[in-house]
Design an enzyme around this catalytic site. Sequence first.
Site, mmCIF file in Angstrom:
data_model
loop_
_atom_site.group_PDB
_atom_site.id
_atom_site.type_symbol
_atom_site.label_atom_id
_atom_site.label_comp_id
_atom_site.label_asym_id
_atom_site.label_seq_id
_atom_site.Cartn_x
_atom_site.Cartn_y
_atom_site.Cartn_z
ATOM 1 N N GLY A 1 63.618 -12.941 11.857
ATOM 2 C CA GLY A 1 63.993 -14.038 10.964
ATOM 3 C C GLY A 1 63.836 -15.379 11.681
ATOM 4 N N TYR B 1 67.478 -10.511 12.789
ATOM 5 C CA TYR B 1 67.780 -11.777 13.473
ATOM 6 C C TYR B 1 66.548 -12.290 14.216
ATOM 7 C CZ TYR B 1 70.360 -15.087 16.451
ATOM 8 O OH TYR B 1 70.810 -16.211 17.107
ATOM 9 N N GLN C 1 72.451 -5.044 33.529
ATOM 10 C CA GLN C 1 71.637 -5.967 32.722
ATOM 11 C C GLN C 1 72.199 -7.382 32.894
ATOM 12 O OE1 GLN C 1 73.787 -3.797 31.595
ATOM 13 N NE2 GLN C 1 74.475 -4.146 29.504
ATOM 14 N N ARG D 1 67.959 -5.088 15.431
ATOM 15 C CA ARG D 1 68.104 -6.507 15.779
ATOM 16 C C ARG D 1 67.043 -7.361 15.106
ATOM 17 N NH1 ARG D 1 71.025 -6.589 21.233
ATOM 18 N NH2 ARG D 1 70.559 -8.788 21.349
ATOM 19 N N ARG E 1 80.157 -10.819 20.943
ATOM 20 C CA ARG E 1 79.446 -11.540 22.000
ATOM 21 C C ARG E 1 80.200 -11.321 23.297
ATOM 22 N NH1 ARG E 1 77.153 -17.018 19.311
ATOM 23 N NH2 ARG E 1 78.845 -16.841 17.825
HETATM 24 N N1 NAD Z 1 75.887 -19.215 20.341
HETATM 25 C C1 NAD Z 1 74.794 -18.786 20.919
HETATM 26 O O1 NAD Z 1 74.849 -18.259 22.032
HETATM 27 C C2 NAD Z 1 73.458 -18.951 20.264
HETATM 28 C C3 NAD Z 1 72.322 -18.552 20.967
HETATM 29 C C4 NAD Z 1 71.084 -18.682 20.355
HETATM 30 C C5 NAD Z 1 70.977 -19.255 19.105
HETATM 31 N N2 NAD Z 1 72.087 -19.645 18.459
HETATM 32 C C6 NAD Z 1 71.919 -20.190 17.102
HETATM 33 O O2 NAD Z 1 72.758 -21.293 16.898
HETATM 34 C C7 NAD Z 1 73.257 -21.282 15.566
HETATM 35 C C8 NAD Z 1 74.772 -21.347 15.566
HETATM 36 O O3 NAD Z 1 75.273 -20.215 16.236
HETATM 37 P P1 NAD Z 1 76.822 -20.000 16.510
HETATM 38 O O4 NAD Z 1 76.936 -19.312 17.811
HETATM 39 O O5 NAD Z 1 77.533 -21.254 16.288
HETATM 40 O O6 NAD Z 1 77.157 -18.918 15.396
HETATM 41 P P2 NAD Z 1 78.296 -18.942 14.264
HETATM 42 O O7 NAD Z 1 78.199 -17.630 13.563
HETATM 43 O O8 NAD Z 1 79.589 -19.348 14.824
HETATM 44 O O9 NAD Z 1 77.776 -20.097 13.321
HETATM 45 C C9 NAD Z 1 76.855 -19.911 12.285
HETATM 46 C C10 NAD Z 1 77.375 -20.649 11.067
HETATM 47 O O10 NAD Z 1 76.434 -20.494 10.007
HETATM 48 C C11 NAD Z 1 77.158 -20.215 8.813
HETATM 49 N N3 NAD Z 1 76.260 -19.492 7.908
HETATM 50 C C12 NAD Z 1 75.782 -18.232 8.037
HETATM 51 N N4 NAD Z 1 74.990 -17.934 6.990
HETATM 52 C C13 NAD Z 1 74.980 -19.029 6.192
HETATM 53 C C14 NAD Z 1 74.356 -19.324 4.961
HETATM 54 N N5 NAD Z 1 73.562 -18.435 4.337
HETATM 55 N N6 NAD Z 1 74.574 -20.542 4.402
HETATM 56 C C15 NAD Z 1 75.380 -21.449 5.011
HETATM 57 N N7 NAD Z 1 75.997 -21.214 6.189
HETATM 58 C C16 NAD Z 1 75.788 -20.017 6.759
HETATM 59 C C17 NAD Z 1 78.334 -19.389 9.264
HETATM 60 O O11 NAD Z 1 79.393 -19.354 8.341
HETATM 61 C C18 NAD Z 1 78.704 -20.087 10.570
HETATM 62 O O12 NAD Z 1 79.619 -21.127 10.365
HETATM 63 C C19 NAD Z 1 72.707 -20.026 14.895
HETATM 64 O O13 NAD Z 1 71.572 -20.369 14.145
HETATM 65 C C20 NAD Z 1 72.329 -19.159 16.059
HETATM 66 O O14 NAD Z 1 71.260 -18.299 15.730
HETATM 67 C C21 NAD Z 1 73.333 -19.500 18.994
#
Ligand code: NAD
Length: 334
Positions: free
Chosen positions: A152, A149, A213, A146, A190
Amino acid sequence: MRTSSTKRILVTGGAGFLGSHLCERLLQAGHDVICVDNCYTGTKENIRALLGNPSFEFVRHDVTFPLYVEVDEIYNLACPASPIHYQFDPVQTTKTSVHGAINMLGLAKRVKAKILQASTSEVYGDPTMHPQREEYWGNVNPIGTRSCYDEGKRCAETLFFDYFRQHRLRIKVARIFNTYGPRMHPNDGRVVSNFIVQALSGHPITVFGDGSQTRSFCYVDDTVEGLMLLMNSGDEFTGPVNLGNPGEFTMLELAEKVIELTGSKSKIIYKTLPQDDPRQRQPDISLAKKKLGWEPKVKLDDGLARAIAYFDSFLKSGMSSLKNEYPLDEARSG
Ligand SMILES: NC(=O)c1ccc[n+]([C@@H]2O[C@H](COP(=O)([O-])OP(=O)(O)OC[C@H]3O[C@@H](n4cnc5c(N)ncnc54)[C@H](O)[C@@H]3O)[C@@H](O)[C@H]2O)c1
């Protein structure tokens, strides 16, 4: 028509789950939105309804490469967010968080834009403090599966605060906890989407470990509201700030609720807990309440009902071919 309050706003990851809802809300608020996405986990389908809007632009671009656009604000959401997706190409995941942050911070510096980072509760790792407050430094394995992520995202936070200290950038860091709702990828591992898809398809519901959990789940509208309030907060408030729903449920309780709300006949089956799966995750949102006046409004039952309605029509539509892209029993609690 542009008014003095109309801003040009860049949303990276705008074709993803959270990003597409955010683009929608920003357009509703009267802004011009540039959505940048390489469609790694997001799809044009998520933003199809926005494509005809003259205030909306979609740019297919990978944030690990520099980008030159004139904008007032940047929401940096680009990053695969589910374990199945971010572990598929872990090097690219770290690059997206780290190079993506460097490129977007560089852009913000050049055009003097305010910039918000979508960080995550995963920066707390497998926490030894409950609920998690922003002061907690976390308990993260730097070399696990993990880590691409978690580390990062931690490095991205470091970069945000170094640009803030060194270059006086206006930054905002949101630590988002599990968010769910329509447009989540149906089989991305998820837990909410997987349980719903499994229940609607009549497959067994996969619970890892003994299901004790816990996680807390925030409906997407609440999370997006929190992100916008944070972006619009005074420059002195940088965060990091937790955005999540403190209501805590065990995985078993969630599985039972999904079965009840879908009326499914699916049975619950148990599998071995994956490596580094946190036992408990619950946000302390006192800071968000105090600084942003924010707290989640949508109850789990209501949010689940909306998500179930979305997945139901999704599975019945032509898009349901997507459902075979990832194995259904790969449900993870991340
Ligand atoms: N959904 C959650 O529960 C959650 C929780 C914590 C953090 N986040 C953060 O929120 C953000 C959005 O999450 P999400 O749930 O919408 O995920 P998601 O995977 O649906 O959205 C991420 C988007 O980023 C795009 N992407 C990935 N790599 C890329 C790159 N190199 N260049 C351009 N675009 C790129 C993907 O195509 C996608 O559309 C993320 O950064 C995630 O870490 C989400």
